[in-house]
Scaffold this motif. Structure first.
Motif, PDB file in Angstrom:
ATOM      1  N   TRP A  63       0.834  -1.193   0.000  1.00 11.30           N
ATOM      2  CA  TRP A  63       0.000   0.000   0.000  1.00 11.30           C
ATOM      3  C   TRP A  63       0.871   1.247   0.000  1.00 11.30           C
ATOM      4  O   TRP A  63       1.871   1.326   0.722  1.00 11.30           O
ATOM      5  CB  TRP A  63      -0.895   0.008   1.246  1.00 11.30           C
ATOM      6  CG  TRP A  63      -1.862  -1.118   1.267  1.00 11.30           C
ATOM      7  CD1 TRP A  63      -1.676  -2.351   1.817  1.00 11.30           C
ATOM      8  CD2 TRP A  63      -3.169  -1.131   0.681  1.00 11.30           C
ATOM      9  NE1 TRP A  63      -2.787  -3.131   1.613  1.00 11.30           N
ATOM     10  CE2 TRP A  63      -3.721  -2.396   0.927  1.00 11.30           C
ATOM     11  CE3 TRP A  63      -3.931  -0.190  -0.003  1.00 11.30           C
ATOM     12  CZ2 TRP A  63      -4.999  -2.754   0.498  1.00 11.30           C
ATOM     13  CZ3 TRP A  63      -5.203  -0.538  -0.436  1.00 11.30           C
ATOM     14  CH2 TRP A  63      -5.727  -1.805  -0.183  1.00 11.30           C
ATOM     15  N   TYR A  64       0.452   2.203  -0.795  1.00 11.77           N
ATOM     16  CA  TYR A  64       1.029   3.535  -0.814  1.00 11.77           C
ATOM     17  C   TYR A  64      -0.108   4.519  -0.550  1.00 11.77           C
ATOM     18  O   TYR A  64      -1.281   4.171  -0.676  1.00 11.77           O
ATOM     19  CB  TYR A  64       1.661   3.831  -2.181  1.00 11.77           C
ATOM     20  CG  TYR A  64       2.996   3.174  -2.406  1.00 11.77           C
ATOM     21  CD1 TYR A  64       3.128   1.785  -2.474  1.00 11.77           C
ATOM     22  CD2 TYR A  64       4.160   3.939  -2.544  1.00 11.77           C
ATOM     23  CE1 TYR A  64       4.359   1.179  -2.679  1.00 11.77           C
ATOM     24  CE2 TYR A  64       5.399   3.338  -2.755  1.00 11.77           C
ATOM     25  CZ  TYR A  64       5.479   1.959  -2.822  1.00 11.77           C
ATOM     26  OH  TYR A  64       6.703   1.374  -3.029  1.00 11.77           O
ATOM     27  N   ARG A  65       0.253   5.734  -0.198  1.00 11.49           N
ATOM     28  CA  ARG A  65      -0.779   6.753  -0.011  1.00 11.49           C
ATOM     29  C   ARG A  65      -0.294   8.100  -0.522  1.00 11.49           C
ATOM     30  O   ARG A  65       0.894   8.374  -0.552  1.00 11.49           O
ATOM     31  CB  ARG A  65      -1.200   6.854   1.459  1.00 11.49           C
ATOM     32  CG  ARG A  65      -0.138   7.395   2.387  1.00 11.49           C
ATOM     33  CD  ARG A  65      -0.621   7.312   3.842  1.00 11.49           C
ATOM     34  NE  ARG A  65       0.362   7.821   4.789  1.00 11.49           N
ATOM     35  CZ  ARG A  65       0.230   7.742   6.107  1.00 11.49           C
ATOM     36  NH1 ARG A  65      -0.843   7.179   6.642  1.00 11.49           N
ATOM     37  NH2 ARG A  65       1.169   8.234   6.902  1.00 11.49           N
ATOM     38  N   THR A  71       4.574  -2.761   2.775  1.00  9.38           N
ATOM     39  CA  THR A  71       4.691  -3.748   1.708  1.00  9.38           C
ATOM     40  C   THR A  71       4.963  -5.118   2.308  1.00  9.38           C
ATOM     41  O   THR A  71       5.440  -5.232   3.447  1.00  9.38           O
ATOM     42  CB  THR A  71       5.819  -3.406   0.725  1.00  9.38           C
ATOM     43  OG1 THR A  71       7.061  -3.360   1.431  1.00  9.38           O
ATOM     44  CG2 THR A  71       5.578  -2.077   0.033  1.00  9.38           C
ATOM     45  N   THR A  72       4.651  -6.137   1.542  1.00  8.02           N
ATOM     46  CA  THR A  72       4.921  -7.506   1.974  1.00  8.02           C
ATOM     47  C   THR A  72       5.337  -8.338   0.767  1.00  8.02           C
ATOM     48  O   THR A  72       4.822  -8.137  -0.344  1.00  8.02           O
ATOM     49  CB  THR A  72       3.694  -8.130   2.665  1.00  8.02           C
ATOM     50  OG1 THR A  72       4.001  -9.466   3.076  1.00  8.02           O
ATOM     51  CG2 THR A  72       2.479  -8.148   1.745  1.00  8.02           C
ATOM     52  N   THR A  73       6.266  -9.235   0.984  1.00  8.62           N
ATOM     53  CA  THR A  73       6.721 -10.106  -0.090  1.00  8.62           C
ATOM     54  C   THR A  73       5.902 -11.396  -0.101  1.00  8.62           C
ATOM     55  O   THR A  73       5.125 -11.656   0.821  1.00  8.62           O
ATOM     56  CB  THR A  73       8.197 -10.456   0.088  1.00  8.62           C
ATOM     57  OG1 THR A  73       8.345 -11.256   1.280  1.00  8.62           O
ATOM     58  CG2 THR A  73       9.042  -9.198   0.218  1.00  8.62           C
ATOM     59  N   SER A  74       6.120 -12.208  -1.114  1.00 10.07           N
ATOM     60  CA  SER A  74       5.397 -13.471  -1.212  1.00 10.07           C
ATOM     61  C   SER A  74       5.780 -14.426  -0.082  1.00 10.07           C
ATOM     62  O   SER A  74       5.004 -15.317   0.279  1.00 10.07           O
ATOM     63  CB  SER A  74       5.663 -14.133  -2.560  1.00 10.07           C
ATOM     64  OG  SER A  74       7.050 -14.315  -2.754  1.00 10.07           O
ATOM     65  N   SER A  75       6.951 -14.218   0.514  1.00 10.54           N
ATOM     66  CA  SER A  75       7.380 -15.067   1.626  1.00 10.54           C
ATOM     67  C   SER A  75       6.925 -14.543   2.976  1.00 10.54           C
ATOM     68  O   SER A  75       7.145 -15.199   4.003  1.00 10.54           O
ATOM     69  CB  SER A  75       8.906 -15.201   1.624  1.00 10.54           C
ATOM     70  OG  SER A  75       9.506 -13.932   1.794  1.00 10.54           O
TER      71      SER A  75
END
Length: 120
Positions: free
Chosen positions: A36-38, A50-54
């Motif tokens: 997410w950005y704002r 942010t989150t990674t696939s792991s």
């Protein structure tokens, strides 16, 4: 091509909570980071979380301890739980995804944005 659809924005009083959701659809080879950005009026778009696939996560200092990002890889959905909201959190929130497209190109995708407004 990846489409991102956000939901969950709205108006809340200071100290309140909101939960944003973003569902990805389309065709891709693999989905890497989501987040997410704002962007507040007159300001640049900034990273929120942010989150990674792991499952690794990264947060802006201004939201640490108040916001939590999570992800459901099976449903290609990312969430942002926002607690203790403050007026300075007022902005349009954009969902973001980095994906390896079906033609094996790393591309960035953005949702249409959802308004979050916090009243004092």
């Amino acid at each position: 091509q990846v489409q991102l659809v956000e939901s969950g924005g709205g108006l809340v009083q200071a100290g309140g909570s909101l939960r944003l959701s973003c569902a990805a659809s389309g065709i891709w080879f693999s989905m890497n980071a989501m987040g997410w950005y704002r962007q507040a009026p007159g300001k640049q778009r900034d990273m929120v979380a942010t989150t990674t696939s792991s499952g690794s996560t990264n947060y802006a200092d201004s939201v640490k301890g108040r916001f939590t990002i999570s992800r459901d890889n099976a449903k290609n959905t990312v969430f942002l739980q926002m607690n203790s909201l403050q007026p300075e959190d007022t902005a349009v929130y954009y969902c973001y995804a980095e994906a390896l497209s079906s033609d094996y190109r790393l591309r960035n995708y953005w949702g249409q944005g959802t308004q979050v407004s916090v009243s004092s």
